[in-house]
Design an enzyme around this catalytic site. Structure first.
Site, short mmCIF file in Angstrom:
data_model
loop_
_atom_site.label_atom_id
_atom_site.label_comp_id
_atom_site.label_asym_id
_atom_site.label_seq_id
_atom_site.Cartn_x
_atom_site.Cartn_y
_atom_site.Cartn_z
N ALA A 11 0.82 -1.23 0.00
CA ALA A 11 0.00 0.00 0.00
C ALA A 11 0.85 1.26 0.00
CB ALA A 11 -0.93 -0.01 1.21
N ALA A 13 2.75 2.48 -2.34
CA ALA A 13 2.98 3.10 -3.66
C ALA A 13 1.99 2.53 -4.66
CB ALA A 13 4.41 2.79 -4.13
N PHE A 15 -0.45 0.92 -7.31
CA PHE A 15 -1.83 0.42 -7.26
C PHE A 15 -2.36 0.37 -5.81
CE2 PHE A 15 -1.02 -2.68 -11.11
CZ PHE A 15 -0.73 -1.59 -11.92
N ARG A 36 7.98 -0.23 3.59
CA ARG A 36 8.33 1.15 3.95
C ARG A 36 7.25 1.76 4.83
NH1 ARG A 36 9.06 3.45 -1.93
NH2 ARG A 36 7.58 1.78 -2.28
N TYR A 152 9.47 -13.28 -13.92
CA TYR A 152 8.35 -12.39 -13.55
C TYR A 152 7.04 -12.94 -14.13
CZ TYR A 152 5.25 -8.44 -13.07
OH TYR A 152 4.16 -7.65 -12.75
N THR A 187 3.77 3.48 -12.58
CA THR A 187 3.88 3.55 -11.11
C THR A 187 5.38 3.53 -10.80
OG1 THR A 187 3.90 1.14 -10.97
CG2 THR A 187 1.73 2.20 -10.82
N GLU A 188 5.75 3.06 -9.61
CA GLU A 188 7.18 2.89 -9.32
C GLU A 188 7.71 1.57 -9.90
OE1 GLU A 188 7.92 3.29 -5.11
OE2 GLU A 188 7.06 5.29 -5.04
P1 NDP Z 1 4.95 -0.20 -7.27
O1 NDP Z 1 6.40 -0.51 -7.33
O2 NDP Z 1 4.50 1.21 -7.44
O3 NDP Z 1 4.33 -0.77 -5.90
C1 NDP Z 1 4.67 -2.06 -5.46
C2 NDP Z 1 4.24 -2.21 -4.01
O4 NDP Z 1 4.62 -3.52 -3.57
C3 NDP Z 1 4.91 -1.21 -3.09
O5 NDP Z 1 3.96 -0.70 -2.18
C4 NDP Z 1 5.94 -2.04 -2.36
O6 NDP Z 1 6.11 -1.54 -1.04
C5 NDP Z 1 5.27 -3.41 -2.32
N1 NDP Z 1 6.19 -4.50 -2.09
C6 NDP Z 1 7.22 -4.93 -2.87
N2 NDP Z 1 7.88 -5.93 -2.29
C7 NDP Z 1 7.26 -6.15 -1.09
C8 NDP Z 1 7.48 -7.04 -0.02
N3 NDP Z 1 8.48 -7.93 -0.03
N4 NDP Z 1 6.66 -7.00 1.06
C9 NDP Z 1 5.65 -6.10 1.08
N5 NDP Z 1 5.40 -5.22 0.12
C10 NDP Z 1 6.20 -5.24 -0.97
O7 NDP Z 1 4.29 -1.12 -8.39
P2 NDP Z 1 2.76 -1.34 -8.85
O8 NDP Z 1 1.82 -0.61 -7.99
O9 NDP Z 1 2.73 -1.11 -10.30
O10 NDP Z 1 2.65 -2.89 -8.60
C11 NDP Z 1 1.65 -3.49 -7.81
C12 NDP Z 1 1.38 -4.88 -8.33
O11 NDP Z 1 0.90 -4.79 -9.66
C13 NDP Z 1 2.61 -5.79 -8.40
O12 NDP Z 1 2.24 -7.08 -7.99
C14 NDP Z 1 2.99 -5.77 -9.88
O13 NDP Z 1 3.64 -6.93 -10.27
C15 NDP Z 1 1.62 -5.67 -10.50
N6 NDP Z 1 1.54 -5.14 -11.87
C16 NDP Z 1 2.08 -3.93 -12.20
C17 NDP Z 1 1.96 -3.46 -13.50
C18 NDP Z 1 2.59 -2.20 -13.95
O14 NDP Z 1 2.85 -2.03 -15.16
N7 NDP Z 1 2.84 -1.23 -13.06
C19 NDP Z 1 1.19 -4.20 -14.50
C20 NDP Z 1 0.68 -5.47 -14.04
C21 NDP Z 1 0.82 -5.90 -12.77
P3 NDP Z 1 7.48 -1.46 -0.23
O15 NDP Z 1 8.58 -1.26 -1.21
O16 NDP Z 1 7.27 -0.31 0.70
O17 NDP Z 1 7.55 -2.77 0.48
C1 8X3 Z 2 3.73 -5.53 -15.53
C2 8X3 Z 2 3.43 -5.46 -16.98
O1 8X3 Z 2 4.37 -5.91 -19.30
O2 8X3 Z 2 5.89 -5.02 -17.63
O3 8X3 Z 2 3.21 -6.70 -14.98
O4 8X3 Z 2 5.19 -7.30 -17.49
S1 8X3 Z 2 4.80 -5.93 -17.86
#
Ligand code: NDP
Ligand code: 8X3
Length: 254
Positions: A11, A13, A15, A36, A152, A187-188
């Site tokens: 939560a 960052a 989504f 974080r 991944y 996003t990040e």
């Molecule tokens: P961000 O990097 O913006 O956010 C990722 C979040 O995951 C952060 O809040 C981070 O928090 C948390 N996180 C990572 N590792 C851990 C851990 N070990 N324990 C707890 N929390 C963790 O990325 P998105 O919001 O884009 O990604 C969210 C989800 O969506 C992921 O599962 C990603 O694979 C998926 N996704 C993203 C896409 C994209 O293009 N952005 C597309 C499809 C799917 P912290 O670092 O504080 O722990």
């Molecule tokens: C994130 C989308 O295309 O970078 O899950 O794998 S992609």
């Protein structure tokens, strides 16, 4: 949809944070978790006027910590209505023979095992109450391979199939399971994938209108707002600027 207790992983960052904002505005009670603590504290302060927010610094890879996070919840937050399994990451884009094995371990430990732990500890309460909804964040990478997607994509294929298998186990209960497969969203995510290289991260989205975290939050809201007898199984969405390519064919130079 309001008055629900919602547990969100990742939560801090992207989504997860966007979903927290949306669910808070709708008047729900939130358990926000991530590694974080600073962004979680900020979010808690930001949302305080709309929602009761309980924050937990949590690394989903730590099985005992996940168990404690769920079992030691304050009474007010115990009956979780929705688990949003969102925490996850991609690391690197190298071909399999050059990829960093530590990166592979981290993706498996987070995207697969972390999601497994959260599900396993939250699910018994949902089944006992005969009510609940697990929403898993997978990816287009679960179904569509691309160069460098190797582990991944494999972890996200697990998330999609695990979601379907949960539906089988939960048949006969009123516990719903949904899986969302987003494509490219800004996003990040890419900053993490490219280990802080901002230029490389920005180049992913350059000249496009990618999905936003708010688009995903709206999708989650729609899924969980369906009538209780409707289970959205899998939902894939992409930016209008993203599509599929042709099969890649290697040709020897004559
Ligand atoms: P961000 O990097 O913006 O956010 C990722 C979040 O995951 C952060 O809040 C981070 O928090 C948390 N996180 C990572 N590792 C851990 C851990 N070990 N324990 C707890 N929390 C963790 O990325 P998105 O919001 O884009 O990604 C969210 C989800 O969506 C992921 O599962 C990603 O694979 C998926 N996704 C993203 C896409 C994209 O293009 N952005 C597309 C499809 C799917 P912290 O670092 O504080 O722990
Ligand atoms: C994130 C989308 O295309 O970078 O899950 O794998 S992609």
């Amino acid at each position: 949809m309001s008055g629900k207790t919602i547990f969100i992983t990742g939560a801090s960052a992207g989504f997860g944070a966007a979903c927290a904002r949306m669910f808070a505005t709708d008047g729900n009670h939130l358990i926000l978790t991530a590694r974080r603590i600073e962004p979680l504290l900020k979010l808690q302060e930001e949302l305080a006027s709309d929602a009761e927010v309980h924050i937990i610094p949590l690394d989903v890879r730590d099985r005992k910590a996940v168990q404690a996070a769920v079992e030691d919840l304050p009474e007010r937050f115990r009956a979780i209505d929705i688990l949003l399994n969102n925490a996850g990451l991609a690391l690197g884009l190298e071909p399999a023979h050059q990829a960093d094995l530590d990166d592979w371990d981290t993706m498996v430990d987070t995207n697969i095992k972390g999601l497994m732990y959260c599900t396993r500890y939250v699910l018994p309460g949902m089944v006992a109450r005969n009510h609940g909804h697990i929403v898993n964040i997978s990816s287009t990478a679960a179904a569509w391979p691309y160069p460098g997607g190797n582990v991944y994509g494999g972890t996200k294929a697990f998330v999609t199939q695990f979601s379907r298998n949960l539906r089988c186990d939960l048949l006969g209960t009123r516990v719903r399971v949904s899986c969302i497969q987003p494509g490219m969203a800004e996003t990040e995510f890419s900053k993490v994938r490219f280990k802080g290289n901002d230029d490389q991260a920005a180049s992913v989205y350059q000249g496009t209108e990618p999905l936003t975290a708010e688009d995903i939050a709206e999708t989650v809201r729609w899924i969980v707002s369906q009538p209780p007898h409707v289970n959205i199984n899998t939902l894939e969405l992409m930016s209008i600027d993203q599509s599929w390519g042709p099969f890649a064919i290697h040709r020897e130079q004559k």
